[in-house]
Enzyme design. Structure first.
Site, PDB file in Angstrom:
ATOM      1  N   TYR A  61       4.462   5.880   9.899  1.00 13.87           N
ATOM      2  CA  TYR A  61       4.924   4.674  10.595  1.00 13.87           C
ATOM      3  C   TYR A  61       5.590   3.667   9.649  1.00 13.87           C
ATOM      4  O   TYR A  61       6.190   2.704  10.081  1.00 13.87           O
ATOM      5  CB  TYR A  61       3.731   4.001  11.313  1.00 13.87           C
ATOM      6  CG  TYR A  61       2.513   3.892  10.419  1.00 13.87           C
ATOM      7  CD1 TYR A  61       2.369   2.857   9.497  1.00 13.87           C
ATOM      8  CD2 TYR A  61       1.509   4.876  10.450  1.00 13.87           C
ATOM      9  CE1 TYR A  61       1.285   2.790   8.652  1.00 13.87           C
ATOM     10  CE2 TYR A  61       0.408   4.808   9.610  1.00 13.87           C
ATOM     11  CZ  TYR A  61       0.304   3.765   8.713  1.00 13.87           C
ATOM     12  OH  TYR A  61      -0.766   3.702   7.859  1.00 13.87           O
TER      13      TYR A  61
ATOM     14  N   HIS B  87      -3.675   4.769   4.974  1.00 20.17           N
ATOM     15  CA  HIS B  87      -4.957   4.072   4.853  1.00 20.17           C
ATOM     16  C   HIS B  87      -5.942   4.872   4.005  1.00 20.17           C
ATOM     17  O   HIS B  87      -6.627   4.337   3.144  1.00 20.17           O
ATOM     18  CB  HIS B  87      -5.531   3.816   6.244  1.00 20.17           C
ATOM     19  CG  HIS B  87      -6.878   3.197   6.210  1.00 20.17           C
ATOM     20  ND1 HIS B  87      -7.074   1.902   5.798  1.00 20.17           N
ATOM     21  CD2 HIS B  87      -8.110   3.711   6.485  1.00 20.17           C
ATOM     22  CE1 HIS B  87      -8.372   1.637   5.833  1.00 20.17           C
ATOM     23  NE2 HIS B  87      -9.016   2.707   6.250  1.00 20.17           N
TER      24      HIS B  87
ATOM     25  N   ARG C 141       0.876  -1.182   0.000  1.00 21.40           N
ATOM     26  CA  ARG C 141       0.000   0.000   0.000  1.00 21.40           C
ATOM     27  C   ARG C 141       0.909   1.227   0.000  1.00 21.40           C
ATOM     28  O   ARG C 141       1.609   1.475   0.976  1.00 21.40           O
ATOM     29  CB  ARG C 141      -0.870  -0.032   1.273  1.00 21.40           C
ATOM     30  CG  ARG C 141      -2.023   0.939   1.286  1.00 21.40           C
ATOM     31  CD  ARG C 141      -2.606   1.057   2.684  1.00 21.40           C
ATOM     32  NE  ARG C 141      -1.677   1.763   3.554  1.00 21.40           N
ATOM     33  CZ  ARG C 141      -1.719   1.751   4.892  1.00 21.40           C
ATOM     34  NH1 ARG C 141      -2.639   1.058   5.522  1.00 21.40           N
ATOM     35  NH2 ARG C 141      -0.834   2.417   5.609  1.00 21.40           N
TER      36      ARG C 141
HETATM   37  C1  LIG Z   1     -14.869  -6.114  10.687  1.00 26.50           C
HETATM   38  C2  LIG Z   1     -14.162  -4.804  10.569  1.00 26.50           C
HETATM   39  N1  LIG Z   1     -13.228  -4.470  11.483  1.00 26.50           N
HETATM   40  C3  LIG Z   1     -12.582  -3.289  11.392  1.00 26.50           C
HETATM   41  C4  LIG Z   1     -12.878  -2.414  10.386  1.00 26.50           C
HETATM   42  C5  LIG Z   1     -12.161  -1.079  10.298  1.00 26.50           C
HETATM   43  N2  LIG Z   1     -11.180  -1.115   9.216  1.00 26.50           N
HETATM   44  C6  LIG Z   1     -11.485  -0.610   7.996  1.00 26.50           C
HETATM   45  S1  LIG Z   1     -10.218  -0.788   6.922  1.00 26.50           S
HETATM   46  C7  LIG Z   1      -9.259  -1.535   8.072  1.00 26.50           C
HETATM   47  C8  LIG Z   1      -7.866  -1.993   7.711  1.00 26.50           C
HETATM   48  C9  LIG Z   1      -7.929  -2.998   6.644  1.00 26.50           C
HETATM   49  O1  LIG Z   1      -6.671  -3.503   6.321  1.00 26.50           O
HETATM   50  P1  LIG Z   1      -6.538  -4.557   5.180  1.00 26.50           P
HETATM   51  O2  LIG Z   1      -7.582  -5.583   5.300  1.00 26.50           O
HETATM   52  O3  LIG Z   1      -5.128  -5.016   5.177  1.00 26.50           O
HETATM   53  O4  LIG Z   1      -6.886  -3.730   3.853  1.00 26.50           O
HETATM   54  P2  LIG Z   1      -6.100  -2.489   3.224  1.00 26.50           P
HETATM   55  O5  LIG Z   1      -6.629  -1.266   3.879  1.00 26.50           O
HETATM   56  O6  LIG Z   1      -4.654  -2.700   3.476  1.00 26.50           O
HETATM   57  O7  LIG Z   1      -6.429  -2.529   1.769  1.00 26.50           O
HETATM   58  C10 LIG Z   1      -9.917  -1.650   9.284  1.00 26.50           C
HETATM   59  C11 LIG Z   1      -9.338  -2.259  10.504  1.00 26.50           C
HETATM   60  C12 LIG Z   1     -13.887  -2.780   9.469  1.00 26.50           C
HETATM   61  N3  LIG Z   1     -14.219  -1.988   8.460  1.00 26.50           N
HETATM   62  N4  LIG Z   1     -14.492  -3.979   9.570  1.00 26.50           N
END
Ligand SMILES: Cc1ncc(C[n+]2csc(CCOP(=O)(O)OP(=O)(O)O)c2C)c(N)n1
Ligand SMILES: [Mg+2]
Length: 424
Positions: free
Chosen positions: A322, A314, A310
């Site tokens: 970080y 976020h 990425r």
């Molecule tokens: C069940 C759930 N827990 C927490 C979240 C909050 N949340 C949204 S995106 C995210 C990080 C996701 O990381 P990843 O799956 O690695 O996807 P990336 O953002 O790297 O594409 C989190 C914790 C959520 N949307 N759904």
């Protein structure tokens, strides 16, 4: 004669466990790994006083690998995918600028560095297949037929946007013609939904491919397990891309799971697992194509782990401080668009520099036009806010897409009927 030294019991046990197991006790599983480079590095959390930072360990000086020639893509198709990737990136750059001009309602999410994964995966779908994109898969939406104009209007909550200004950024789909399920923010929940779409199609007599994505963070959720397991048990045509981009918010992948590769999880579901370089469009397409063909043959799901990084935070509010800088430098050299451009122009010579420049400026022209249209289009009227929530014309019918079959007792064969599902 020297006396043989007696082994201590612990030494004897260690020797026993190191001895090769007989074939009867040993099982082996295969994960196809199509990468031409297998980076070996790890991230460690270091506490300094009250703060925490991450350190990267490993060889970050390796040369950039070549693109793997596709077994399936023609010259024309490669150029088409490259064009989608360019449009994906340029649209997100435009969105970043619109955000900075205060024109976006809410945040902006980027798939920077992941455009090959979004575009080349969705490119493998046929018209009757389905897509369930996640927030970073805006390139998949473009390939599936949404325009940059639609996506930009959605971010600006314009009246002409797919949700008419009623829902945020990525929360839109099209179940009528493009076969796109709107992204579900709860991580993992798209998996059982897409499995359900495949099941619905099969009950109507069609084996289709249903593609969705989950991140290295999101794959830890319980519903991910439930969804994949259901698809596996039911032999449904799920094509799941596990987008391992090394971060889930600010949590590094090394603090998210202990398996070496997330594709290994496929073994426990009893389905094929595949690893691809997520910055190589040809590898992505080939794995997606093979998984889709398998799905359409009714042979069940495939889990494809795409490894990449990425390349932003976020979302737009996150500066990603970080992330260790050397990691950014390592992956910047592996940028999926630069590498694919080099492949098409210098390696395959499928595009001259002039043709490439013309293609890039054509993409920019389309994007400029779409951005102008989106910026100048009206916001929704206040009265329209409550519209479209409940059915306004009384009861309506949602007809099954492929016709409703009936399983006739005894034969297990499908028969078409005129039935339709009523929603009240
Ligand atoms: C069940 C759930 N827990 C927490 C979240 C909050 N949340 C949204 S995106 C995210 C990080 C996701 O990381 P990843 O799956 O690695 O996807 P990336 O953002 O790297 O594409 C989190 C914790 C959520 N949307 N759904
Ligand atoms: Mg992630």
């Amino acid at each position: 004669m020297a006396k043989k030294k007696r082994q201590k019991p612990a030494q004897a046990a260690a020797r026993r466990s190191a001895a090769p197991l007989s074939n009867r006790n040993q099982r082996s599983y295969t994960i196809a790994d199509h990468r031409l480079e297998m980076p070996e590095f790890s991230l460690r959390q270091v506490r300094v006083g009250d703060s925490v930072r991450y350190e990267v360990k490993g060889d970050l000086s390796a040369p950039v690998p070549p693109i793997r020639d596709s077994k399936y893509l023609s010259k024309k198709q490669c150029i088409e995918i490259y064009r989608w990737m360019l449009l994906n990136r340029k649209m997100e750059t435009a969105l970043e600028n619109l955000y900075k001009q205060g024109k976006v309602v809410g945040g902006v999410y980027f798939g920077l560095g992941q455009e090959a994964c979004s575009c080349a995966s969705a490119y493998a779908l046929h018209k009757e297949d389905w897509l369930g994109p996640m927030i970073r898969n805006q390139g998949s939406l473009l390939v599936r037929g949404f325009s940059a104009r639609d996506i930009m209007m959605q971010y600006m909550a314009k009246a002409g946007s797919p949700t008419k200004g009623r829902d945020a950024s990525s929360h839109f789909g099209d179940i009528q013609s493009r076969n796109v399920v709107a992204p579900i923010s709860t991580l993992g929940d798209l998996i059982p939904v897409l499995a359900g779409v495949a099941l619905g199609a099969r009950l109507q007599g069609h084996s289709i491919a249903v593609m969705t994505y989950i991140g290295d963070g999101g794959q830890s959720t319980g519903v991910t397990y439930e969804g994949i397991n259901f698809a596996a048990v039911q032999n449904l045509g799920l094509v799941l891309f596990v987008e391992n981009n090394l971060w889930g918010y600010s949590t590094p992948a090394d603090m998210q799971f202990r398996v070496k590769d997330l594709a290994e999880r496929a073994i426990a579901y009893g389905i094929p697992g595949v690893i691809v370089d997520g910055t190589d469009a040809c590898q992505i397409y080939d794995a997606a194509h093979e998984a889709c063909e398998r799905a359409r043959r009714g042979e069940g799901p495939t889990l494809i782990e795409a490894k990449m990084m990425r390349m932003k935070g976020h979302a737009i509010h996150d500066a990603a401080d970080y992330v260790p800088k050397p990691l950014f430098e390592y992956w910047r050299k592996r940028d999926c668009i630069t590498r694919f451009e080099n492949y098409l122009v210098n390696i395959k010579k499928w595009l001259t520099s002039r043709e490439n420049a013309a293609l890039i400026s054509e993409v920019e022209r389309v994007l400029d036009e779409d951005r102008e249209f989106a910026v100048n289009s009206p916001m929704p009227t206040p009265e329209s806010a409550a519209g479209g929530v409940h059915c306004e014309d009384g009861c309506h019918q949602i007809k099954p897409k492929y016709g409703v079959p009936k399983v006739s007792a005894g034969t297990g064969k499908f028969k078409q009927t005129e039935a339709a599902v009523h929603f009240r």
